[in-house]
Design a protein around this motif. Sequence first.
Motif, PDB file in Angstrom:
ATOM      1  N   ARG A 129       0.829  -1.207   0.000  1.00 38.84           N
ATOM      2  CA  ARG A 129       0.000   0.000   0.000  1.00 38.84           C
ATOM      3  C   ARG A 129       0.861   1.254   0.000  1.00 38.84           C
ATOM      4  NH1 ARG A 129      -4.906   1.193   4.346  1.00 38.84           N
ATOM      5  NH2 ARG A 129      -5.695   3.082   3.345  1.00 38.84           N
ATOM      6  N   GLN A 130       1.966   1.199   0.737  1.00 37.42           N
ATOM      7  CA  GLN A 130       2.869   2.358   0.789  1.00 37.42           C
ATOM      8  C   GLN A 130       3.629   2.553  -0.521  1.00 37.42           C
ATOM      9  OE1 GLN A 130       5.125   1.168   4.249  1.00 37.42           O
ATOM     10  NE2 GLN A 130       3.804   2.274   5.681  1.00 37.42           N
ATOM     11  N   GLN A 131       4.016   1.435  -1.167  1.00 40.44           N
ATOM     12  CA  GLN A 131       4.801   1.514  -2.401  1.00 40.44           C
ATOM     13  C   GLN A 131       3.941   1.817  -3.627  1.00 40.44           C
ATOM     14  OE1 GLN A 131       6.704  -2.368  -2.264  1.00 40.44           O
ATOM     15  NE2 GLN A 131       8.524  -1.548  -1.241  1.00 40.44           N
ATOM     16  N   LYS A 132       2.643   1.513  -3.557  1.00 38.21           N
ATOM     17  CA  LYS A 132       1.678   1.801  -4.622  1.00 38.21           C
ATOM     18  C   LYS A 132       2.094   1.256  -5.993  1.00 38.21           C
ATOM     19  CE  LYS A 132      -0.001   5.987  -2.328  1.00 38.21           C
ATOM     20  NZ  LYS A 132      -0.174   7.461  -2.428  1.00 38.21           N
ATOM     21  N   PRO A 133       2.320  -0.060  -6.114  1.00 36.89           N
ATOM     22  CA  PRO A 133       2.651  -0.617  -7.426  1.00 36.89           C
ATOM     23  C   PRO A 133       1.437  -0.576  -8.354  1.00 36.89           C
ATOM     24  CG  PRO A 133       2.301  -2.379  -5.853  1.00 36.89           C
ATOM     25  CD  PRO A 133       2.263  -1.097  -5.065  1.00 36.89           C
ATOM     26  N   ASP A 134       1.704  -0.484  -9.665  1.00 34.75           N
ATOM     27  CA  ASP A 134       0.616  -0.469 -10.646  1.00 34.75           C
ATOM     28  C   ASP A 134      -0.025  -1.854 -10.769  1.00 34.75           C
ATOM     29  OD1 ASP A 134       0.867   2.334 -11.990  1.00 34.75           O
ATOM     30  OD2 ASP A 134       2.926   1.590 -11.839  1.00 34.75           O
ATOM     31  N   TYR A 135       0.777  -2.890 -10.595  1.00 39.85           N
ATOM     32  CA  TYR A 135       0.298  -4.270 -10.607  1.00 39.85           C
ATOM     33  C   TYR A 135       1.062  -5.050  -9.557  1.00 39.85           C
ATOM     34  CZ  TYR A 135      -2.000  -3.413 -15.109  1.00 39.85           C
ATOM     35  OH  TYR A 135      -2.810  -2.918 -16.099  1.00 39.85           O
ATOM     36  N   VAL A 136       0.466  -6.130  -9.080  1.00 40.94           N
ATOM     37  CA  VAL A 136       1.146  -7.051  -8.170  1.00 40.94           C
ATOM     38  C   VAL A 136       1.098  -8.448  -8.775  1.00 40.94           C
ATOM     39  CG1 VAL A 136       1.085  -8.205  -5.924  1.00 40.94           C
ATOM     40  CG2 VAL A 136       0.690  -5.744  -6.062  1.00 40.94           C
ATOM     41  N   ILE A 137       2.264  -9.069  -8.928  1.00 45.52           N
ATOM     42  CA  ILE A 137       2.326 -10.464  -9.361  1.00 45.52           C
ATOM     43  C   ILE A 137       2.314 -11.326  -8.104  1.00 45.52           C
ATOM     44  CG2 ILE A 137       3.708 -12.240 -10.502  1.00 45.52           C
ATOM     45  CD1 ILE A 137       4.805 -10.039 -12.342  1.00 45.52           C
ATOM     46  N   LEU A 138       1.301 -12.181  -7.995  1.00 41.56           N
ATOM     47  CA  LEU A 138       1.165 -13.056  -6.837  1.00 41.56           C
ATOM     48  C   LEU A 138       1.846 -14.385  -7.153  1.00 41.56           C
ATOM     49  CD1 LEU A 138       0.052 -13.909  -4.086  1.00 41.56           C
ATOM     50  CD2 LEU A 138      -2.165 -14.331  -5.181  1.00 41.56           C
ATOM     51  N   TRP A 139       3.046 -14.560  -6.607  1.00 46.79           N
ATOM     52  CA  TRP A 139       3.846 -15.773  -6.838  1.00 46.79           C
ATOM     53  C   TRP A 139       3.671 -16.655  -5.604  1.00 46.79           C
ATOM     54  CZ3 TRP A 139       6.772 -15.580 -11.482  1.00 46.79           C
ATOM     55  CH2 TRP A 139       7.519 -16.733 -11.773  1.00 46.79           C
ATOM     56  N   GLY A 140       2.449 -17.167  -5.428  1.00 45.33           N
ATOM     57  CA  GLY A 140       2.109 -17.856  -4.192  1.00 45.33           C
ATOM     58  C   GLY A 140       1.813 -19.321  -4.368  1.00 45.33           C
ATOM     59  N   TRP A 141       1.484 -19.945  -3.239  1.00 49.19           N
ATOM     60  CA  TRP A 141       1.191 -21.383  -3.215  1.00 49.19           C
ATOM     61  C   TRP A 141       0.371 -21.688  -1.974  1.00 49.19           C
ATOM     62  CZ3 TRP A 141       0.006 -25.352  -5.653  1.00 49.19           C
ATOM     63  CH2 TRP A 141       0.323 -26.663  -5.301  1.00 49.19           C
ATOM     64  N   GLY A 142      -0.681 -22.486  -2.148  1.00 45.92           N
ATOM     65  CA  GLY A 142      -1.483 -22.923  -1.016  1.00 45.92           C
ATOM     66  C   GLY A 142      -2.234 -21.795  -0.337  1.00 45.92           C
ATOM     67  N   VAL A 143      -2.269 -21.830   0.997  1.00 47.40           N
ATOM     68  CA  VAL A 143      -3.059 -20.866   1.764  1.00 47.40           C
ATOM     69  C   VAL A 143      -2.586 -19.433   1.560  1.00 47.40           C
ATOM     70  CG1 VAL A 143      -3.687 -22.539   3.540  1.00 47.40           C
ATOM     71  CG2 VAL A 143      -1.612 -21.186   3.824  1.00 47.40           C
ATOM     72  N   MET A 144      -1.360 -19.252   1.099  1.00 49.15           N
ATOM     73  CA  MET A 144      -0.835 -17.901   0.857  1.00 49.15           C
ATOM     74  C   MET A 144      -1.708 -17.129  -0.135  1.00 49.15           C
ATOM     75  SD  MET A 144       2.834 -16.799  -0.825  1.00 49.15           S
ATOM     76  CE  MET A 144       2.983 -15.231  -1.690  1.00 49.15           C
ATOM     77  N   ASN A 145      -2.263 -17.830  -1.118  1.00 47.53           N
ATOM     78  CA  ASN A 145      -2.977 -17.133  -2.192  1.00 47.53           C
ATOM     79  C   ASN A 145      -4.300 -16.538  -1.739  1.00 47.53           C
ATOM     80  OD1 ASN A 145      -0.944 -17.760  -4.113  1.00 47.53           O
ATOM     81  ND2 ASN A 145      -1.808 -19.810  -4.350  1.00 47.53           N
TER      82      ASN A 145
END
Length: 440
Positions: free
Chosen positions: A223-239
């Motif tokens: 929220r502080q960095q305000k990226p234009d997009y976020v790539i979610l490189w997750g697995w399992g409950v993290m997602n």
Amino acid sequence: MKLKQSALIGAAIAGLLVSGYAAAQEQFIGLPSYRVGPYGSNGASLYGGWIDYMAMVNARDGGVNGVKLTWEECETEYNNARGVECYERLKNKGPTGNSVFQPLSTGITYSVLEKVEQDKIPMVTIGYGRTDAADGSVFPWVFPMVTTYWSQASAIVNYIGTKAGGMDKLKGKKIGLLYHDSAYGKESHAIMDKLAEKHGFEVQKVAVAHPGNEQQAQWLQIRQQKPDYVILWGWGVMNATALRTAAKTGYSRDKVIGVWWAGSEEDAIPAGDAAKGFVAAGFNVAGANYPVIKDIQTNVYAKNAGNMEDKERVGSVLYNRGVVHGIITVEAIRTAQEKFGKGKPMTGEQMRWGFENLNLDTKRLAALGAAGFMPDLKISCKDHEGAGKVKFQQWDGAKWNVVTDWVEADKPLVRGMIEESAAAYAKEKGITPRDCSKEM
């Protein structure tokens, strides 16, 4: 009495010969699965689809040219040490030993990387594992097929570029990388740095510790960095946690782009309304209307022989991904038999040849009932990846909808990185790369 005894002995010998012959006509496939632990739900769908496909081939076709498929699961709990134990336990099973090792874990892949070459067992890492193993001249026993992590990251950036109005519009933008803090998550770093350098965007890496069910601090940082997009490189409950936390912090989910290990029903459904609009990559699609899935339902589930307890998950993203594993494994057996003998079980060395000469073109995929289900795939001595492309799908609150055709990676960039990294590995390990011109 002697005559009767001789007849009995003769019958016993004949029975042993027949049973020995039958046992020899089996192709053993060891399954280092995970059905318990934080990733158990994912593993149940993946291995369920794979097992159901093999059961369907046995029931419908009598196996592969008469060779029945047999398998045994060994629970890894997605743990590296247990994965190595399972590798050792499975490697000598079956009439020709374990013919392929597919751990469905990047960490386990790294843990047995050198073992598979020593034991001459091909390791197939479809959509995961060590990316530079796509250079078959250096890694002849490892097959990161269909699409590697570097190709996926590149395809995701290409997709973001189209959303932004062109690749040139990425200059000056910020792309967050929320990654699983493991070998799997870190596989994304080198390629994202290279893509950021090429296209002029800033990549902001944010780690999430296993298993990832607490992410307040990470999303505060985003929220502080305000990226234009976020790539979610997750697995399992993290997602699901990421999607729910993104919603709480007000970050639009249609700006979150998931990797293929973040784009399943197991990821979206637990997130509830927070998942709506979420987009993810995939090297296979969801759906039960494909002929290959209908064949499984007819030949397996109609006979109450299915592996999935929850039949509603048949046709889901991860179940269908398991079917992709089944298709590739079975077709490699078929390819190997064409060279080494139809109706015979293949050794690990013969299976390696089968994988390296696999050619699943559009016509063959259609014959398998999998047209559009997965990308066409051609493997060679030099290229152990093949397709290098993905489709993107969006969650509408109830199901995944495909929103693009196949999106390709920046192949010159990715392949250059693969060869550079593989060459460095070869130098470090004292490996003389194969001359693939002599393997054709």
